[in-house]
Design a protein around this motif. Structure first.
Motif, PDB file in Angstrom:
ATOM      1  N   GLY A   1       1.524 -12.366  10.184  1.00  0.00           N
ATOM      2  CA  GLY A   1       2.588 -11.726   9.439  1.00  0.00           C
ATOM      3  C   GLY A   1       2.991 -10.359   9.959  1.00  0.00           C
ATOM      4  N   ILE A   2       3.920  -9.745   9.220  1.00  0.00           N
ATOM      5  CA  ILE A   2       4.378  -8.424   9.636  1.00  0.00           C
ATOM      6  C   ILE A   2       4.161  -7.424   8.505  1.00  0.00           C
ATOM      7  N   THR A   3       4.252  -6.152   8.852  1.00  0.00           N
ATOM      8  CA  THR A   3       4.213  -5.100   7.835  1.00  0.00           C
ATOM      9  C   THR A   3       5.471  -4.275   7.981  1.00  0.00           C
ATOM     10  N   ILE A   4       6.163  -4.106   6.853  1.00  0.00           N
ATOM     11  CA  ILE A   4       7.328  -3.232   6.871  1.00  0.00           C
ATOM     12  C   ILE A   4       6.878  -1.898   6.292  1.00  0.00           C
ATOM     13  N   ASN A   5       7.093  -0.842   7.071  1.00  0.00           N
ATOM     14  CA  ASN A   5       6.677   0.496   6.635  1.00  0.00           C
ATOM     15  C   ASN A   5       7.876   1.350   6.291  1.00  0.00           C
ATOM     16  N   ILE A   6       7.803   2.003   5.137  1.00  0.00           N
ATOM     17  CA  ILE A   6       8.876   2.918   4.744  1.00  0.00           C
ATOM     18  C   ILE A   6       8.249   4.282   4.529  1.00  0.00           C
ATOM     19  N   SER A   7       8.804   5.297   5.176  1.00  0.00           N
ATOM     20  CA  SER A   7       8.257   6.633   4.926  1.00  0.00           C
ATOM     21  C   SER A   7       9.286   7.460   4.169  1.00  0.00           C
ATOM     22  N   LEU A   8       8.814   8.132   3.131  1.00  0.00           N
ATOM     23  CA  LEU A   8       9.680   8.987   2.325  1.00  0.00           C
ATOM     24  C   LEU A   8       9.080  10.386   2.281  1.00  0.00           C
ATOM     25  N   LYS A   9       9.925  11.351   2.067  1.00  0.00           N
ATOM     26  CA  LYS A   9       9.427  12.726   2.013  1.00  0.00           C
ATOM     27  C   LYS A   9       8.619  12.931   0.731  1.00  0.00           C
ATOM     28  N   ASP A  10       7.506  13.635   0.874  1.00  0.00           N
ATOM     29  CA  ASP A  10       6.686  13.888  -0.286  1.00  0.00           C
ATOM     30  C   ASP A  10       7.281  15.027  -1.109  1.00  0.00           C
ATOM     31  N   GLU A  11       7.353  14.853  -2.435  1.00  0.00           N
ATOM     32  CA  GLU A  11       7.966  15.870  -3.286  1.00  0.00           C
ATOM     33  C   GLU A  11       6.969  16.624  -4.156  1.00  0.00           C
TER      34      GLU A  11
ATOM     35  N   GLU B   1       0.833  -1.201   0.000  1.00  0.00           N
ATOM     36  CA  GLU B   1       0.000   0.000   0.000  1.00  0.00           C
ATOM     37  C   GLU B   1       0.858   1.238   0.000  1.00  0.00           C
ATOM     38  N   LEU B   2       0.442   2.218  -0.778  1.00  0.00           N
ATOM     39  CA  LEU B   2       1.173   3.478  -0.813  1.00  0.00           C
ATOM     40  C   LEU B   2       0.195   4.571  -0.437  1.00  0.00           C
TER      41      LEU B   2
ATOM     42  N   ASN C   1      12.558   6.632   6.495  1.00  0.00           N
ATOM     43  CA  ASN C   1      12.536   5.851   7.730  1.00  0.00           C
ATOM     44  C   ASN C   1      11.925   4.499   7.463  1.00  0.00           C
ATOM     45  N   ILE C   2      12.372   3.498   8.223  1.00  0.00           N
ATOM     46  CA  ILE C   2      11.803   2.167   8.039  1.00  0.00           C
ATOM     47  C   ILE C   2      11.559   1.516   9.389  1.00  0.00           C
ATOM     48  N   TRP C   3      10.415   0.871   9.524  1.00  0.00           N
ATOM     49  CA  TRP C   3      10.137   0.152  10.770  1.00  0.00           C
ATOM     50  C   TRP C   3       9.179  -1.000  10.477  1.00  0.00           C
ATOM     51  N   ALA C   4       9.191  -1.982  11.344  1.00  0.00           N
ATOM     52  CA  ALA C   4       8.354  -3.162  11.135  1.00  0.00           C
ATOM     53  C   ALA C   4       7.384  -3.323  12.294  1.00  0.00           C
ATOM     54  N   ILE C   5       6.175  -3.774  11.979  1.00  0.00           N
ATOM     55  CA  ILE C   5       5.199  -4.068  13.046  1.00  0.00           C
ATOM     56  C   ILE C   5       4.533  -5.404  12.754  1.00  0.00           C
ATOM     57  N   ASN C   6       4.049  -6.036  13.809  1.00  0.00           N
ATOM     58  CA  ASN C   6       3.294  -7.261  13.621  1.00  0.00           C
ATOM     59  C   ASN C   6       1.879  -6.866  13.230  1.00  0.00           C
ATOM     60  N   ASN C   7       1.295  -7.620  12.304  1.00  0.00           N
ATOM     61  CA  ASN C   7      -0.072  -7.293  11.900  1.00  0.00           C
ATOM     62  C   ASN C   7      -1.053  -7.576  13.023  1.00  0.00           C
ATOM     63  N   ILE C   8      -2.116  -6.767  13.074  1.00  0.00           N
ATOM     64  CA  ILE C   8      -3.052  -6.851  14.193  1.00  0.00           C
ATOM     65  C   ILE C   8      -3.688  -8.220  14.294  1.00  0.00           C
ATOM     66  N   ASP C   9      -4.030  -8.790  13.122  1.00  0.00           N
ATOM     67  CA  ASP C   9      -4.680 -10.100  13.190  1.00  0.00           C
ATOM     68  C   ASP C   9      -3.670 -11.213  13.414  1.00  0.00           C
TER      69      ASP C   9
ATOM     70  N   ILE D   1       3.925   7.013   2.705  1.00  0.00           N
ATOM     71  CA  ILE D   1       4.186   5.780   3.452  1.00  0.00           C
ATOM     72  C   ILE D   1       3.943   4.572   2.559  1.00  0.00           C
ATOM     73  N   LEU D   2       5.001   3.774   2.406  1.00  0.00           N
ATOM     74  CA  LEU D   2       4.900   2.534   1.637  1.00  0.00           C
ATOM     75  C   LEU D   2       4.847   1.383   2.635  1.00  0.00           C
ATOM     76  N   SER D   3       3.760   0.599   2.596  1.00  0.00           N
ATOM     77  CA  SER D   3       3.625  -0.520   3.540  1.00  0.00           C
ATOM     78  C   SER D   3       3.591  -1.828   2.788  1.00  0.00           C
ATOM     79  N   ILE D   4       4.428  -2.769   3.230  1.00  0.00           N
ATOM     80  CA  ILE D   4       4.450  -4.086   2.602  1.00  0.00           C
ATOM     81  C   ILE D   4       4.123  -5.124   3.666  1.00  0.00           C
ATOM     82  N   SER D   5       2.957  -5.766   3.525  1.00  0.00           N
ATOM     83  CA  SER D   5       2.524  -6.757   4.531  1.00  0.00           C
ATOM     84  C   SER D   5       2.567  -8.147   3.962  1.00  0.00           C
TER      85      SER D   5
END
Lengths: 228, 310
Positions: free
Chosen positions: B293-303, B224-225, B282-290, B233-237
């Motif tokens: 699996g996990i979600t890796i989130n990457i945040s980039l500056k908006d241009e 998801e972007l 920035n990059i960080w990982a979280i466990n999915n609520i259900d 924020i780019l999220s890969i679950s």
């Protein structure tokens, strides 16, 4: 036709092994997890087992299988050349090991020998079916023994080696001789520490003090000797 | 026993230093009394200043020695830990390289040993090609990780429409991700960030490969972007087994492995994090609520606010 189970999770390698075994007139079946191996190994005549598997690893599976069947022939494959992992595999009851990358011809030779050892053993057991020495005893037919660890089952090769040593008791048996007669390897080119590791394993079973053996003695530079 | 040696030496050094300190202070006090009596006898004014200076000098030196010993010990511990990680890395890497190599060797020996029909030959040659690609892949990863660690990578940043970029990337790499089902959604068609596409490809590749490796057969990956405030924020679950909370931060460390028996080099996520940081993200990982699996989130500056032609 003899059936071989290949437990290897690298698909290409598994495919190649299966192809070659079928070319050698074996029936080969490949699976990629240790868990599945535990469920179906009893339907086969031997198993080629990779140590590095996803989830349950090969050594754990090996231990489980040995609990259920100490005789079942198992050859382990390992990419880890470290001595510890090879020793660990052999100590947990594997009959032989090969490290990757391996020579195809050598692998086929070892598989052939492991499967043909059984008939040699059955013939020779008719002449000597059991043996007692000091407080130990071995039943070659039942693959059981009274050891330093109490009553335990022995693996196939543990019996093979003891039998050979006992049949040649008081005589020096070289490593080469053991490799040729027990494992069936004729070539001097096969480098292996299997014999030493097996002797170490047997000393833990049949010696009061494995570091100071009284029955399975090393003769430096020459080999081993069994003494009552 | 060998492992305890440095700790034993540290303890001895600390005890010896403390003993010196104690003796120094005791000596000072007794000498002080001695001179005090002597001066009283002869009516000389004692100079407290100089004598206190001696005391402080001694204390300072000993404290310095103690601090030095502790510092050296801390550095030694860190170095040992890194060393252990390197050993684990070498072992992991050898396995990763030896496996495709064994497969290659097996097929070559097979073709030399046997008469094989043309069709089979083709099949085998293709498998061998696959293995050489796998080998090349691993070696590139190792070289890239080394380059990144030595800070020698050179980046060319361009403002890019992220939605288009990711869509293109997924469609041109469909073959690499056959073992998974990947979906992509973004909350806007106009999301722009500055990235080096070649390097960002590596980021995406490594994250998706990881999800496939540790996930079930036919892993489901949701990408998801979303534009949130001035960040993209780019999220890969994935729907894999997830990771223990306390390990979630560590997965991006060099050589870190969740399970040392599993295959892999421990380099993938380190490479990803280093590249994201180079993109000022920035990059960080979280466990999915259900809990799947996990979600890796990457945040980039908006241009988007800036000139997109720059």
């Amino acid at each position: 036709m003899q059936k071989i189970l290949i437990v290897e999770d690298e698909a290409n390698l598994a495919k190649g092994l299966k192809f070659n075994l079928e070319m050698e007139n074996y029936e080969a079946h490949t699976i990629d997890t240790a868990e599945e191996a535990l469920d179906i190994f009893m339907n086969f005549d031997m198993m080629i087992l990779d140590i590095m598997l996803p989830k349950m690893d090969g050594i754990t599976a090996l231990k489980e299988i040995r609990k259920q069947n100490p005789k079942f022939p198992i050859l382990i494959l390992s990419a880890k050349k470290s001595e510890e992992s090879i020793v660990s595999g052999l100590q947990e009851g594997a009959d032989d090991y090969m490290t990757k990358p391996f020579s195809l011809k050598e692998l086929l030779l070892r598989i052939n020998r492991i499967l043909s050892r059984q008939s040699w053993y059955n013939d020779s057991t008719k002449k000597l079916s059991s043996y007692n020495f000091s407080r130990f005893s071995i039943d070659f037919e039942a693959f059981e023994a009274k050891t330093a660890r109490g009553h335990t089952k022995l693996t196939q090769y543990e019996c093979f080696v003891m039998k050979y040593l006992i049949e040649n008791k008081n005589q020096i048996v070289s490593r080469q001789e053991l490799l040729e007669n027990v494992w069936g390897y004729e070539s001097k080119e096969i480098e292996t520490r299997t014999v030493d590791i097996f002797i170490a394993r047997l000393r833990k079973l049949f010696e009061n003090n494995p570091k100071n053996p009284l029955h399975i003695i090393s003769i430096r530079g020459l080999g081993y000797k069994f003494v009552d | 026993m060998k492992k305890l040696l440095p700790i034993i030496f540290l303890v001895i050094t600390l005890l010896a230093s403390s003993a010196i300190l104690t003796l120094w202070i005791v000596w000072y006090i007794s000498v002080n009394n001695l001179f005090g009596n002597l001066f009283e006898k002869y009516g000389i004014e004692p100079s407290y200043y100089t004598s206190v200076l001696w005391l402080l000098q001694g204390i300072f030196l000993v404290v310095f020695v103690i601090a030095g010993a502790i510092t050296i010990f801390v550095y030694w511990t860190r170095s040992k830990s890194l060393d252990n990680m390197r050993m684990a890395f070498i072992s992991g890497v050898s396995h990763e390289l030896l496996t495709p190599l064994s497969s290659l060797k097996l097929y070559i020996e097979t073709m030399l040993l046997r008469n094989i029909n043309k069709e089979r030959q083709q099949e085998f040659l293709n498998l061998m090609l696959e293995d050489t690609d796998i080998l090349a892949d691993h070696i590139s990863k190792i070289l890239l990780a080394s380059k990144l660690e030595r800070k020698k990578a050179v980046y060319t940043f361009k403002t890019v429409n992220m939605t288009d970029y990711i869509t293109d990337y997924l469609s041109s790499n469909k073959n690499n991700f056959k073992k998974s089902k990947i979906t992509f959604r973004s909350n806007s068609k106009n999301i722009f960030s500055k990235i080096d596409t070649a390097f960002f490809n590596i980021v995406l590749r490594n994250i998706i490969d990881n999800a496939i490796k540790y996930g079930p057969n036919k892993t489901t990956i949701k990408i998801e972007l979303n534009k949130k405030n001035n960040k993209n924020i780019l999220s890969i679950s994935d729907n894999g087994p997830g990771i223990e909370e306390k390990r979630l931060k560590k997965i991006f460390s060099l050589f870190y492995r969740i399970n040392h028996n599993k295959k892999g080099t421990g380099l993938g996520l380190y490479i990803v994090k280093t590249l994201v940081k180079a993109h000022k993200g920035n990059i960080w990982a979280i466990n999915n609520i259900d809990n799947k699996g996990i979600t890796i989130n990457i945040s980039l500056k908006d241009e988007y606010a800036k000139d997109i032609n720059s």
